[in-house]
Design an enzyme around this catalytic site. Sequence first.
Site, PDB file in Angstrom:
ATOM      1  N   LYS A  52     -38.032 -11.994  43.705  1.00 51.18           N
ATOM      2  CA  LYS A  52     -37.020 -12.929  44.210  1.00 51.18           C
ATOM      3  C   LYS A  52     -37.700 -14.062  44.995  1.00 51.18           C
ATOM      4  CE  LYS A  52     -33.454  -9.407  44.130  1.00 51.18           C
ATOM      5  NZ  LYS A  52     -32.791  -8.287  44.782  1.00 51.18           N
ATOM      6  N   GLN A  96     -31.591  -5.847  50.417  1.00 50.03           N
ATOM      7  CA  GLN A  96     -31.973  -5.054  49.250  1.00 50.03           C
ATOM      8  C   GLN A  96     -31.479  -3.610  49.393  1.00 50.03           C
ATOM      9  OE1 GLN A  96     -33.435  -6.450  46.544  1.00 50.03           O
ATOM     10  NE2 GLN A  96     -33.508  -4.532  45.447  1.00 50.03           N
ATOM     11  N   ASP A 119     -25.002 -11.740  46.723  1.00 50.82           N
ATOM     12  CA  ASP A 119     -24.891 -10.569  45.845  1.00 50.82           C
ATOM     13  C   ASP A 119     -23.451 -10.367  45.383  1.00 50.82           C
ATOM     14  OD1 ASP A 119     -27.264  -9.099  45.331  1.00 50.82           O
ATOM     15  OD2 ASP A 119     -27.308  -8.353  47.388  1.00 50.82           O
TER      16      ASP A 119
HETATM   17  N1  GUN Z   1     -30.864  -3.122  44.410  1.00 49.37           N
HETATM   18  C1  GUN Z   1     -30.844  -3.081  43.043  1.00 49.37           C
HETATM   19  N2  GUN Z   1     -30.180  -4.147  42.548  1.00 49.37           N
HETATM   20  C2  GUN Z   1     -29.784  -4.880  43.610  1.00 49.37           C
HETATM   21  C3  GUN Z   1     -29.072  -6.109  43.737  1.00 49.37           C
HETATM   22  O1  GUN Z   1     -28.639  -6.735  42.762  1.00 49.37           O
HETATM   23  N3  GUN Z   1     -28.872  -6.534  45.000  1.00 49.37           N
HETATM   24  C4  GUN Z   1     -29.293  -5.845  46.098  1.00 49.37           C
HETATM   25  N4  GUN Z   1     -29.025  -6.337  47.297  1.00 49.37           N
HETATM   26  N5  GUN Z   1     -29.953  -4.710  46.012  1.00 49.37           N
HETATM   27  C5  GUN Z   1     -30.196  -4.236  44.766  1.00 49.37           C
END
Ligand code: GUN
Length: 283
Positions: A52, A96, A119
């Site tokens: 990211k 996350q 998200d």
């Molecule tokens: N963990 C796995 N996929 C995601 C996601 O799309 N967003 C977040 N915040 N955590 C994750």
Amino acid sequence: MTEIIDGKIISATVKERVKDGVKKLKDNGITVGLAVIIVGSDPASQVYVANKKKACQSLGIISEEYALPENTSQQELLDLINELNNKKSINGILCQLPLPAHLDEKLIINSISPEKDVDAFHPANVGKIMIGDYDFVPCTPAGVMEMLTYHNIDISGKNCVVIGRSNIVGKPMGMLLLHKNGTVTICHSRTKNLKEVCKEADILVASVGKAGFVTADMVKEGAVVIDVGINRVDGKLYGDVDFDNVKEKASAITPVPGGVGPMTIAMLMQNTLTAAKKQNGII
Ligand code: GUN
């Protein structure tokens, strides 16, 4: 001839679009910033967070990473989120998941300002998705929709079957397909006659978390098959779909890796740009 839906190519076009949008804002003196919080040292999460950060850097988005120790208290995390909610230079906040067990995931998600919730996990954003009036869409279902659009795959009136009912993928995926006038069925572990239901699908989305779960006998001739699965078996990545056999029946199919996976980060970048535009009164 089966079309292979290439997430690497489609995500690159999304990222180009975002890069242009970020540049336009910058030309008007507006920066775009994303804060990514990671608690603990889960190896998969560390890889996702690093990717990211890399994507942000390549698109001109300012990224701030907050790597907190495993033993971070709930209050410490809430305090950080509160600080980021109020920080002008930060437009998007992503915490996350999964979080360590002593932290209340629901409480943490709910503490992120809905305007910065890139998200789209906050109940306010989930509700907006339900009524079809949304700014942010969870990145994976948003990526799937982008792939279908890119390939001019019409959804209206089609039988759309989603396998998996998670809050992150299955449920919002079903809603997005419904908003495009698909006839949507969401299947799960208690679904009876799963094979028969899947065989009716014109568009089949697999989000099960089991390598090779969707076999050729579950797929209708000419169906579009979207594989959301990322399953690591002996260090190798496999999707939820038995790709080699299913591709012989599908009209279009996503591979793993190189399918839905690369789309997720691209859509996160898009949500971050949208957040910056909204916060600056541009849209
Ligand atoms: N963990 C796995 N996929 C995601 C996601 O799309 N967003 C977040 N915040 N955590 C994750």
